[in-house]
Design an enzyme around this catalytic site. Structure first.
Site, PDB file in Angstrom:
ATOM      1  CB  SER A   1     -11.307  11.708   5.344  1.00  0.00           C
ATOM      2  OG  SER A   1     -10.677  10.557   5.859  1.00  0.00           O
TER       3      SER A   1
ATOM      4  CE1 TYR B   1     -14.438   4.824   1.338  1.00  0.00           C
ATOM      5  CE2 TYR B   1     -16.228   6.418   1.055  1.00  0.00           C
ATOM      6  CZ  TYR B   1     -15.556   5.491   1.832  1.00  0.00           C
ATOM      7  OH  TYR B   1     -15.989   5.234   3.106  1.00  0.00           O
TER       8      TYR B   1
ATOM      9  NE  ARG C   1     -14.499   9.576   1.012  1.00  0.00           N
ATOM     10  CZ  ARG C   1     -14.545   9.471   2.342  1.00  0.00           C
ATOM     11  NH1 ARG C   1     -13.417   9.307   3.018  1.00  0.00           N
ATOM     12  NH2 ARG C   1     -15.691   9.527   2.991  1.00  0.00           N
TER      13      ARG C   1
ATOM     14  CE  LYS D   1     -20.111  11.591  11.238  1.00  0.00           C
ATOM     15  NZ  LYS D   1     -20.813  12.857  10.848  1.00  0.00           N
ATOM     16  N   GLY D   2     -17.045   6.991   7.139  1.00  0.00           N
ATOM     17  CA  GLY D   2     -17.073   6.336   5.834  1.00  0.00           C
ATOM     18  C   GLY D   2     -18.241   6.746   4.965  1.00  0.00           C
TER      19      GLY D   2
ATOM     20  CE  LYS E   1      -2.645   2.598   3.450  1.00  0.00           C
ATOM     21  NZ  LYS E   1      -3.265   2.516   4.798  1.00  0.00           N
ATOM     22  CB  THR E   2       2.285   3.619  -1.696  1.00  0.00           C
ATOM     23  OG1 THR E   2       2.947   4.891  -1.565  1.00  0.00           O
ATOM     24  CG2 THR E   2       1.782   3.482  -3.127  1.00  0.00           C
ATOM     25  CG  HIS E   3      -1.747   7.117   1.370  1.00  0.00           C
ATOM     26  ND1 HIS E   3      -2.896   6.623   0.809  1.00  0.00           N
ATOM     27  CD2 HIS E   3      -1.827   6.856   2.703  1.00  0.00           C
ATOM     28  CE1 HIS E   3      -3.647   6.082   1.762  1.00  0.00           C
ATOM     29  NE2 HIS E   3      -3.016   6.198   2.914  1.00  0.00           N
TER      30      HIS E   3
ATOM     31  CG  PHE F   1     -17.226   2.087   7.084  1.00  0.00           C
ATOM     32  CD1 PHE F   1     -16.082   2.713   6.632  1.00  0.00           C
ATOM     33  CD2 PHE F   1     -17.809   2.531   8.261  1.00  0.00           C
ATOM     34  CE1 PHE F   1     -15.516   3.761   7.343  1.00  0.00           C
ATOM     35  CE2 PHE F   1     -17.253   3.578   8.978  1.00  0.00           C
ATOM     36  CZ  PHE F   1     -16.110   4.195   8.515  1.00  0.00           C
TER      37      PHE F   1
END
Length: 235
Positions: free
Chosen positions: A78, A131, A70, A202-203, A44-46, A167
């Site tokens: 977020s 998303y 998203r 919350k999502g 994983k990476t951002h 979620f």
């Protein structure tokens, strides 16, 4: 997967590089851990595409990439709570929204250039998820990813995956909900005092309406429209 911590199954590549020195002592070097994992592996990476390893950008290595986007205003909300919880931000949301818009907030700013880097990369071995689409029809997104990684699952398996990836399940499952990260932030004092929130919050889609002024929303919409013109992506 319910028993093994998500961070142990899917290594967050640059995590060790963005931690404070005091928090870093609680975690192993994630770059070394990713390198030591046997293939096939999930990392994983951002990071934006422009900061991925040279082997990927030069196409000497051709791993499958899954890019998730998203709505920018929901991301802003977020990240506001994320930085309050883990990094001690104690300013107002209006201030956060302004610096997010200007491209100076968080580790991965500017947001719009970040998204653009993947859509304009011309990298062929990539699939894109939104998303909002995952929230609307998670099973369809599971099928999309399964096809992309060339895995076949029966309907029963997809049902089980959809339940595991829901979620609600992320919120309630210790191996998924990042409880340890929050405790480390509280231990080293990087969490905003009296934050009283969880990492998995919350999502919801569209929660930004409870935070944004009309003026700031319009500014973000202008940025979203510019992104659409350059990439064809509608956030």
């Amino acid at each position: 997967s319910k028993e093994v911590n998500l961070d142990d199954r899917v290594i967050f590549l640059e995590w060790i590089g963005i931690l404070s020195e005091s928090a870093g002592k609680f975690f192993a070097d994630t770059i070394d851990r990713a390198a030591d994992q046997p293939s096939p592996r999930i990392i994983k990476t951002h990071l934006p595409f422009t900061m991925l390893p040279d082997q990927i950008r030069s196409r000497s290595k051709n791993p499958k990439l899954i890019s998730v986007t998203r709505n920018s205003r929901d991301v802003c909300v977020s990240m506001y709570h994320h930085w309050k919880l883990l990094d001690g931000f104690n300013g107002t949301f209006d201030l956060w929204a302004e610096i997010f818009y200007e491209g100076y907030s968080a580790y991965y700013s500017p947001f719009f250039k970040h998204i653009e880097s993947y859509y304009l990369s011309q990298y062929e071995n990539i699939t894109f998820l939104k998303y909002e689409e995952m929230k609307k029809d998670l099973k369809h997104s599971i099928a999309q990813v399964s096809s992309f990684v060339q895995k076949e699952y029966c309907n029963e398996d997809i049902e089980r995956l959809a339940e595991h990836l829901s979620f609600k399940n992320f919120q309630s499952t210790p191996s998924l909900n990042k409880t340890r990260r929050v405790k480390v932030a509280e231990t080293v004092g990087s969490s905003c005092p009296n934050q009283g929130s969880a990492f998995i919050r919350k999502g919801q889609v569209g929660d930004w309406v409870n935070y944004f002024s009309t003026e700031m929303s319009e500014k973000f919409v202008d940025k979203e429209n510019q992104l659409f013109l350059s990439t064809g992506l509608r956030l």
